[in-house]
Write an enzyme that holds these catalytic residues in place. Structure first.
Site, short mmCIF file in Angstrom:
data_model
loop_
_atom_site.label_atom_id
_atom_site.label_comp_id
_atom_site.label_asym_id
_atom_site.label_seq_id
_atom_site.Cartn_x
_atom_site.Cartn_y
_atom_site.Cartn_z
N HIS A 66 -15.38 1.01 8.69
CA HIS A 66 -14.70 0.33 7.60
C HIS A 66 -14.54 -1.12 8.02
CE1 HIS A 66 -12.15 -0.49 4.23
NE2 HIS A 66 -11.15 -0.85 4.99
N VAL A 84 0.83 -1.21 0.00
CA VAL A 84 0.00 0.00 0.00
C VAL A 84 0.86 1.25 0.00
CG1 VAL A 84 -1.69 1.35 1.30
CG2 VAL A 84 -1.98 -1.12 1.08
#
Length: 309
Positions: A173, A10
């Site tokens: 989330h 990421v």
């Protein structure tokens, strides 16, 4: 200068995309693994040279090198593995985030912090507590990714460009997050009027399970979607675009919630969150939102107190 803490998939995806978008001329990668950030930075500098980009990458194993950064992006943490819930990552990543938060407070005390570490909303709380920063400068990234996934799946059903959809995703989330089709529009027309009930159900399910699906398919979690979302948020901060995005931020009375980070629409600019946007929810939507808030509260309550100082 932008600092990215964590040189895994990421972090490096975000660094590459930010370089391509020329968001800053200096991007620092920090990681605890010797040689990893230095090697990634060198490779990216070769990329910059080939493409003629005025962007220089640096790699370091020392937190002190982030001194002077006005934006710090935290992607460090244990990765989510197949079959693993975000909640199972809680204690291990709370320790990591707490330690990083103290280093950010020491070396980049005026920075805006964006983080991706899971479970995201609970880790946003840990970062907020460990840095002592105003809530406006500690932002959980996930909403941009969740909204982008909603736009993608809805666009596939409708045969339109995802760029034409203004998506809204609220809550945690994680498994209790919920897309809001009644507040997601194409030129003023809500998705709830354009899609059948069955299509809406499929879009919502695909959005919620998208991350797990990627992990199942290739054995590790998503990186290009998160990298793109981080770049979009970094652009809003560095260029002060005052763009509306979905992000996890500690609420202070908005939506009748206090001291809990939740995915909501915000205006993002140079100083971080400039405004939290409160949208009108139906009774059913509000019930789902509050269920999501309570799920986050339970996670926060289970975090060892020594990681919240």
């Amino acid at each position: 200068m932008i600092t990215i803490i964590g040189s895994g998939r990421v972090g490096t995806a975000a660094a590459v995309i930010m370089g391509l978008l020329k968001i800053d001329t200096k991007i620092l990668l920090i990681d605890i693994i010797k040689g990893l950030p230095q090697g990634e930075a060198l490779d990216m500098n070769h990329m910059s040279s080939i493409l003629g980009l005025d962007v220089e990458y640096f790699g370091s194993n020392e937190y002190k090198d982030m001194e002077g950064s006005d934006l710090v992006i935290v992607t460090a943490g244990l990765p989510r593995k197949p079959g693993m819930t975000r909640e199972q990552l809680l204690e291990a990543n709370a320790k990591i985030v707490s330690e990083i938060g103290k280093e950010i407070k020491r070396y980049a005390p005026n920075s805006v912090v964006i983080l991706t570490t899971n479970p995201l909303d609970a880790m946003t709380y840990v970062m907020w507590k460990s840095t002592g920063f105003p809530r406006e400068r500690v932002i959980g990234f996930s909403g941009v990714l969740d909204a982008g996934r909603l736009a993608y799946y809805a666009a596939k059903k409708l045969g339109v460009s995802p760029a034409s959809i203004l998506p809204i995703v609220l809550g945690q989330h994680g498994e209790s997050m919920f897309p809001v089709p009644s507040k997601s529009f194409i030129h003023g027309v809500p998705l709830s009027r354009l899609l059948t009930e069955e299509q809406l159900k499929e879009v919502v399910e695909e959005t919620v399970k998208a991350g797990a699906r990627i992990t199942e398919l290739r054995g590790f979690s998503s990186n290009w979607g998160p990298g793109a979302g981080l770049a979009l948020m970094a652009e809003a901060v560095k260029r002060d675009t005052k763009r509306s995005l979905i992000a996890s931020v500690v609420l202070q009375g908005e939506y009748d919630v206090r001291d809990v980070p939740v995915e909501v629409p915000v205006i993002l600019g140079r100083s971080g969150v400039l405004k939290v946007l409160e949208i009108e929810l139906s009774a059913e939507e509000r019930q789902k939102f509050m269920q999501s808030v309570e799920a986050i509260r339970k996670l926060i309550a289970s975090i060892p107190s020594n990681y919240l100082q």
